[in-house]
Design an enzyme around this catalytic site. Structure first.
Site, short mmCIF file in Angstrom:
data_model
loop_
_atom_site.label_atom_id
_atom_site.label_comp_id
_atom_site.label_asym_id
_atom_site.label_seq_id
_atom_site.Cartn_x
_atom_site.Cartn_y
_atom_site.Cartn_z
N HIS A 147 58.05 -4.66 2.36
CA HIS A 147 57.14 -5.09 3.42
C HIS A 147 56.19 -3.97 3.81
CE1 HIS A 147 56.05 -6.89 7.40
NE2 HIS A 147 56.04 -5.61 7.76
N GLU A 148 56.74 -2.77 4.02
CA GLU A 148 55.89 -1.64 4.44
C GLU A 148 54.94 -1.23 3.32
OE1 GLU A 148 55.74 -0.93 7.41
OE2 GLU A 148 57.56 -1.88 8.14
N HIS A 151 51.99 -3.37 3.41
CA HIS A 151 50.94 -2.92 4.33
C HIS A 151 50.02 -1.90 3.64
CE1 HIS A 151 51.86 -4.87 8.08
NE2 HIS A 151 53.12 -4.46 8.08
N GLU A 224 50.95 -8.96 9.40
CA GLU A 224 52.40 -8.96 9.24
C GLU A 224 52.85 -10.09 8.31
OE1 GLU A 224 54.74 -6.75 10.17
OE2 GLU A 224 52.98 -5.58 10.74
#
Length: 296
Positions: A147-148, A151, A224
């Protein structure tokens, strides 16, 4: 949320310090036509220059600020099996995402937490909390890392800086219009900008900046969902959902850091109304539902 708060705080500090300094040295005179009336064209250019400067400075020092504020231990030479696995996993996910491997670190915190920051996708930092490493399964931690890294791969920090630059520009622009109105209409000052102009401008910048942060937060919430999609693609939808469910199960547990530093998205339920528009992350329930609807 951590990267958003650090970015916004640094951005606000840079803009306010620049504004006060420029005002003290009389640079506001360049924005008037006759020393009194505002020249809106010059004012807009002035605000754009310093508005984007504030956001870009915040972007360039974001990684340094994160390291200083969270006491991150960057892993250069892994000392434990957890650190070795973390580096190997980050390297694999970065390669699959098509970016250069970011710096990887661990910061001391009990709660499950993680964030990514950096001024470009090939010079980033990804960090997870010690508590997450101790309590989450490898599959769940991998999903959080994915997930990070999502980003980073999506260029979210750069896009955030550009959005904030636009927000800064119009906050500064309208704050000076408010300051000019207060100075001329309420205090009847016709001899250049007085103390009322500077006081009203600073006050208006703080108020308008807070209200305009809703735009930045809306953007953050949208990103997100995209980062969750990348996490699902890289680590699997089941693992991504499991990580979010584990985060939700830990809501309400005692933590060793203020709630303002929660990064990966621990939000207590679905909030509505005024509070919701200032949330940097969507509620976990919405994110889980969105992932379950993906066809991956």
């Amino acid at each position: 949320m951590m990267r958003i708060l650090l970015f916004l705080a640094t951005n606000l500090a840079v803009v306010l310090i620049a504004n006060i300094t420029l005002s003290l040295f009389g640079f506001n005179g360049f924005m008037t036509t006759n020393g009194i009336d505002l020249n809106l064209d010059q004012l807009l250019i002035f605000c754009a220059v310093f508005g984007f400067a504030g956001s870009l400075i915040s972007l360039f020092i974001s990684k340094w600020m994160a390291k200083m504020s969270t006491n991150i231990q960057v892993i250069n030479q892994p000392r434990t099996r957890h650190e070795q696995w973390l580096l190997q996993t980050a390297e694999q996910l970065s390669r699959e995402a098509g970016i250069k491997m970011p710096e990887v670190g661990i910061f001391p915190a009990y709660e499950a937490n993680a964030f990514a920051t950096g001024w470009n996708k090939n010079d980033a930092l990804v960090a997870v909390s010690q508590g997450m490493l101790e309590r989450f399964s490898y599959d769940e931690v991998k999903a959080v890392l994915a997930h990070e890294i999502g980003h980073v791969a999506n260029g979210d920090m750069v896009t955030l800086a550009l959005v904030q630059g636009v927000v800064n520009t119009f906050v500064m622009f309208f704050a000076r219009i408010v300051g000019n109105f207060v100075d001329k209409a309420l205090f009847k000052n016709e001899e250049g900008h007085g103390i009322a102009y500077f006081a009203a401008t600073v006050f208006a910048e703080v108020v308008l900046g807070f209200l305009a942060s809703a735009i930045t937060m809306w953007f953050s919430r949208r990103r997100e969902f995209r980062a969750d999609e990348v996490g699902a693609c890289l680590a699997g939808t089941r693992a991504m959902v499991a990580a979010l469910q584990h985060l939700r199960s830990e809501q309400g547990l005692p933590v060793s850091m203020p709630n303002s530093l929660i990064a990966f998205g621990i939000n207590s339920g679905i909030k509505q109304g005024f509070t919701r528009i200032f949330m940097s992350h969507p509620p976990l329930e919405e994110r889980i539902d969105a992932l379950r609807q993906l066809d991956l």
